[in-house]
Design a protein around this motif. Sequence first.
Motif, PDB file in Angstrom:
ATOM      1  N   GLY B  96       0.790  -1.232   0.000  1.00 30.27           N
ATOM      2  CA  GLY B  96       0.000   0.000   0.000  1.00 30.27           C
ATOM      3  C   GLY B  96       0.820   1.278   0.000  1.00 30.27           C
ATOM      4  N   TYR B  97       2.140   1.173   0.142  1.00 33.08           N
ATOM      5  CA  TYR B  97       2.988   2.367   0.102  1.00 33.08           C
ATOM      6  C   TYR B  97       3.402   2.711  -1.327  1.00 33.08           C
ATOM      7  CZ  TYR B  97       3.711   1.469   5.117  1.00 33.08           C
ATOM      8  OH  TYR B  97       3.552   1.256   6.456  1.00 33.08           O
ATOM      9  N   MET B  98       2.905   1.963  -2.296  1.00 39.32           N
ATOM     10  CA  MET B  98       3.404   2.129  -3.662  1.00 39.32           C
ATOM     11  C   MET B  98       3.212   3.552  -4.176  1.00 39.32           C
ATOM     12  SD  MET B  98       2.860  -0.310  -6.928  1.00 39.32           S
ATOM     13  CE  MET B  98       1.078  -0.287  -6.907  1.00 39.32           C
ATOM     14  N   ASP B  99       1.964   4.024  -4.216  1.00 38.92           N
ATOM     15  CA  ASP B  99       1.725   5.366  -4.749  1.00 38.92           C
ATOM     16  C   ASP B  99       2.344   6.464  -3.880  1.00 38.92           C
ATOM     17  OD1 ASP B  99       0.547   4.422  -7.022  1.00 38.92           O
ATOM     18  OD2 ASP B  99      -1.461   4.356  -6.145  1.00 38.92           O
ATOM     19  N   PRO B 100       2.213   6.369  -2.545  1.00 38.47           N
ATOM     20  CA  PRO B 100       2.915   7.357  -1.714  1.00 38.47           C
ATOM     21  C   PRO B 100       4.413   7.416  -2.032  1.00 38.47           C
ATOM     22  CG  PRO B 100       1.392   6.115  -0.365  1.00 38.47           C
ATOM     23  CD  PRO B 100       1.353   5.493  -1.731  1.00 38.47           C
ATOM     24  N   THR B 101       5.030   6.249  -2.227  1.00 35.35           N
ATOM     25  CA  THR B 101       6.465   6.227  -2.522  1.00 35.35           C
ATOM     26  C   THR B 101       6.765   6.965  -3.819  1.00 35.35           C
ATOM     27  OG1 THR B 101       6.631   4.078  -1.433  1.00 35.35           O
ATOM     28  CG2 THR B 101       8.467   4.714  -2.835  1.00 35.35           C
ATOM     29  N   ILE B 102       5.977   6.670  -4.849  1.00 38.77           N
ATOM     30  CA  ILE B 102       6.190   7.334  -6.140  1.00 38.77           C
ATOM     31  C   ILE B 102       6.009   8.848  -5.994  1.00 38.77           C
ATOM     32  CG2 ILE B 102       5.315   7.536  -8.505  1.00 38.77           C
ATOM     33  CD1 ILE B 102       6.702   4.908  -8.135  1.00 38.77           C
ATOM     34  N   ASN B 103       4.973   9.263  -5.262  1.00 36.60           N
ATOM     35  CA  ASN B 103       4.713  10.697  -5.066  1.00 36.60           C
ATOM     36  C   ASN B 103       5.867  11.395  -4.360  1.00 36.60           C
ATOM     37  OD1 ASN B 103       2.266  10.269  -6.211  1.00 36.60           O
ATOM     38  ND2 ASN B 103       1.100  10.291  -4.287  1.00 36.60           N
ATOM     39  N   VAL B 104       6.315  10.805  -3.266  1.00 36.94           N
ATOM     40  CA  VAL B 104       7.383  11.436  -2.487  1.00 36.94           C
ATOM     41  C   VAL B 104       8.683  11.416  -3.287  1.00 36.94           C
ATOM     42  CG1 VAL B 104       8.716  11.321  -0.352  1.00 36.94           C
ATOM     43  CG2 VAL B 104       6.272  10.857  -0.304  1.00 36.94           C
ATOM     44  N   ALA B 105       8.911  10.338  -4.027  1.00 31.55           N
ATOM     45  CA  ALA B 105      10.153  10.217  -4.803  1.00 31.55           C
ATOM     46  C   ALA B 105      10.265  11.337  -5.836  1.00 31.55           C
ATOM     47  CB  ALA B 105      10.210   8.852  -5.483  1.00 31.55           C
ATOM     48  N   GLN B 106       9.124  11.772  -6.369  1.00 36.58           N
ATOM     49  CA  GLN B 106       9.162  12.866  -7.355  1.00 36.58           C
ATOM     50  C   GLN B 106       9.675  14.160  -6.729  1.00 36.58           C
ATOM     51  OE1 GLN B 106       5.189  12.961  -8.829  1.00 36.58           O
ATOM     52  NE2 GLN B 106       5.634  11.580 -10.541  1.00 36.58           N
ATOM     53  N   LYS B 107       9.341  14.345  -5.443  1.00 40.32           N
ATOM     54  CA  LYS B 107       9.745  15.581  -4.774  1.00 40.32           C
ATOM     55  C   LYS B 107      11.206  15.544  -4.337  1.00 40.32           C
ATOM     56  CE  LYS B 107       5.285  15.852  -2.645  1.00 40.32           C
ATOM     57  NZ  LYS B 107       4.769  15.545  -1.313  1.00 40.32           N
ATOM     58  N   PHE B 108      11.757  14.362  -4.208  1.00 44.31           N
ATOM     59  CA  PHE B 108      13.141  14.241  -3.735  1.00 44.31           C
ATOM     60  C   PHE B 108      13.961  13.410  -4.721  1.00 44.31           C
ATOM     61  CE2 PHE B 108      10.496  14.864  -0.014  1.00 44.31           C
ATOM     62  CZ  PHE B 108      11.176  15.855   0.684  1.00 44.31           C
ATOM     63  N   PRO B 109      14.331  14.009  -5.857  1.00 46.97           N
ATOM     64  CA  PRO B 109      15.022  13.222  -6.885  1.00 46.97           C
ATOM     65  C   PRO B 109      16.382  12.688  -6.435  1.00 46.97           C
ATOM     66  CG  PRO B 109      14.916  15.555  -7.467  1.00 46.97           C
ATOM     67  CD  PRO B 109      14.064  15.378  -6.261  1.00 46.97           C
ATOM     68  N   ASP B 110      16.974  13.279  -5.389  1.00 46.88           N
ATOM     69  CA  ASP B 110      18.294  12.813  -4.962  1.00 46.88           C
ATOM     70  C   ASP B 110      18.237  11.686  -3.943  1.00 46.88           C
ATOM     71  OD1 ASP B 110      19.393  14.658  -6.599  1.00 46.88           O
ATOM     72  OD2 ASP B 110      19.536  16.198  -5.031  1.00 46.88           O
ATOM     73  N   VAL B 111      17.021  11.405  -3.479  1.00 47.59           N
ATOM     74  CA  VAL B 111      16.889  10.319  -2.506  1.00 47.59           C
ATOM     75  C   VAL B 111      16.459   9.055  -3.250  1.00 47.59           C
ATOM     76  CG1 VAL B 111      15.691   9.558  -0.422  1.00 47.59           C
ATOM     77  CG2 VAL B 111      16.213  11.981  -0.741  1.00 47.59           C
ATOM     78  N   LYS B 112      17.037   7.923  -2.884  1.00 43.99           N
ATOM     79  CA  LYS B 112      16.673   6.650  -3.516  1.00 43.99           C
ATOM     80  C   LYS B 112      15.574   5.977  -2.708  1.00 43.99           C
ATOM     81  CE  LYS B 112      20.737   6.837  -5.878  1.00 43.99           C
ATOM     82  NZ  LYS B 112      20.884   8.309  -5.802  1.00 43.99           N
TER      83      LYS B 112
END
Lengths: 309, 358
Positions: B96-112
Motif C-alpha cells: 500500500g505504500y506504492m503510490d505514496p512512494t512514487i509521489n514522495v520520490a518525485q519531490k526528492f530526486p536525490d533520494v533513492k
Amino acid sequence: MDLSAISPALLLASLMIGATPLLLAALGELVVERAGVLNLGVEGMMILGAICGFAMAVETGSPPLGFLAGAVGGALLSLVFAVLTQIFLANQVATGLALTLFGLGLSSLLGQGYVGIKPPSTARLDLGPLSDIPLLGRAFFSHDWMVYLSLFLTLATWFFLSRTRAGLKLRAIGENHEAAHALGLHVVAIRFAAIAFGGAMAGLGGAYLSLVRVPQWTEGMTAGAGWIALAIVVFASWRPGRVLLGAYLFGGVTVLQLNLQAAGSALPVEYLSMSPYVVTILVLVLISARRSRGTAAPASLGKPFHAVS
Amino acid sequence: MLRRTLLGAAATTLALSTGAFAQDEPTKVGFVYVGPVGDGGWTYEHEQGRLAVEEAFGDQVETVFQESVPEGADAERVMTQMALSGADLIFTTSFGYMDPTINVAQKFPDVKFEHATGYKTADNVANYSARFYEGRMVQGHIAGKMTETNKIGYIASFPIPEVIRGINASFLAAKAVNPDVEFNVVWAFTWFDPAKESDAARALIEQGADVILQHTDSTAPQAAAADAGDVITFGQASDMSEYAPMPRVSSIIDNWGPYYVERVGQVMEGTWEPHSIWYGIDEGMVKIGEISDAVPEEVKAEALAMRDAIAAGELHPFTGPINRQDGTEWLAEGETADDGTLLGMDFYVEGLTGDIPN
C-alpha cells in the motif's frame, strides 16, 4: 453457501468473548465522560493493561492476579492523564492522544520478553446444570468468569450512575462543574476517581484480549479496539445499557461476518467487512434519535476546570 | 512566513551539508513499516533486514525506522519527514505504500527509494519482491496431505495480486495430492489485528477446517489453533517457531537482509540503479522454515524435494493445464505462467469457490 456449517451456539459463544474487551473499555470511558472528562487514551491504557495482565499471569500462573495487574496498570497510566489535565490543566484531547502513544511504546518495552508465550488459561465459571442446557448452555453459560463480571459491571455502572447519591454527584460534575463546585462537591477528587476507574476498566479489557481472546502477547495487539470503545460511548449516548448493546452488536457482527465468509456466503465480502461498523452505528443512532431531547453529551465534557475560590 | 523561511534555510543548509560532507557522513537509510517490529511476522523480518544492514556497515551507516505507518496519506508524511531529515535511501515495506512512494520520490530526486511487493518504478524508485508463491506451493502440498476434514481455512488480508497468487498456488498444490480438498477463504481486510485474525481462525476451525493458512502478519492465528488442538498452521513471513512443532508445522521465511545490505552498499559506492526484481527460493529471499516432526516423514521428504526442484527451476507452481475459476483456459498443458500475469493476478483458478472482493 453452506450455512449449516455455522453452529449458532458456537457463534453466540464467540460473540460474547469478542464483545467483552470492548464492553469493559467502553464502560470505563462512559464513567469518565459522565464526569465531564474526555480521555482519548483508551487505546494506550488497554494495551498497557494487556501486557501488565499477561506478564503477571505468566509469572504467577494465576489469571485473576493477571486481570488485577491489568486493571492496576491501566489505572496507573490514567493517573498520569489525571494529574496533567486536572492539576496542571493540560488540554484533554492532546493529553489523551499522548497517553495512547505513551501506552503503546511502554507496553512494547515491557513486553520484550513475553512474545510467543502461552498464558495460563482462565477458568470457566461452573454454572452447574445451566451449562448442560442444549444450545443455550454452550452459548451463554460456559464462559470464563470475566464475561459474567463484565455483565455485572454494566449493571453496577448503571445502578451507580442512576440510582445512587454518589452517581448523581458525578453526573452533576459532568454537567456543570462550576455549579457542582459551588455546592461544595470536590470536582477534582471525584474526577480523579472516575479517571482511575476508566483506566482500570480499559486495562481489564486489554488483559482480556491478551489472556483470553487471542490469547498471546503481541505488540500493538489492541489494533484500534480502544478507538472503537470510544466511538461506542458516543453512539450509545452515554448510557450503560446502550454501551452493552453497542459492544455486543459490534463484537457480534464482526464474528458473524467472519463466519459467513468462512461458510462461503454469497454476500459480497466488502459489505460483510464493513457491516460491524455500519450496523452498530445505525442501530445506536436510531435508538438515540427516537426521542430527541437535545444533545446527550455531558455539558462540561472536555472543558478544563479551575476552582477560583 | 518566518517559519517557511526557516524551513527553506534549513533545507538549503541540509542540501549543502550532505553535498559537502558526503565522504564523512554515514549513509542514512530509512525504513517504513506497516506493523510493529514485534509483530512476529512480516515487519519483524524487515526489521531483521535493517539490523543486518547495521551489522554489515557499522559506523558507515545510520538507520531510522517508523513502525505501524498506515497505508495512505500518513505514509507520505513519514517518507517526506525521512527524506527531509537527510535519508539517502528509504525502504517502504508494504504494498500500500506504492503510490505514496512514487509521489514522495518525485519531490526528492536525490533520494533513492525501494518499494516492496509493488510494480511501479521511477528514476529513483526500485521495486523488489519475493516469490512467496513458491513457498505457498510447498505449504499447499503439506496441507493437502495432512488435512483429514479436507477443509483448509485461509486467512487473507487484502485482495491484491500477491495474496491471490498465494491462495492459487497453495490450492493447486493441495488439490494435486488431494482432489477432495476445499478452501475456505476469509478476507480480514487488515495486515495486522491479532484479535480479528484470531476470530477468523476460530470461525474457520469451528466450521471444520483442520489446516489454517494465513496471509496476515501476527501470530494470533497460531495461538487460536494451539487453543483448538488438532489443527496445523504455517508460519507466515517469519518462522514463528515458538509455535512449533504443533500447530506450526513449517513456514515461509522472508529473508530480506542480503538484499538490503547489497542495495545499501550500492548507494555508498554510487552504483545504485532502479530495477524491479523478484527473487524466490533459488536466490534465498524465500526460505522454507524447518518442517516439524508433526509431519509424516514421507510428506516431509516430498516437500523438501519440491522445494529443491523449485529452486533448481525444474518445477513451477503454475504449470498447465490450469483453468481460471470460470472454466476458461489459462495455461495449456506444460505451459508455465509468465511473470506479467502473475504480477497482476486478479482471478482464482478453477476449483476455488467464492468471489474475490475488489
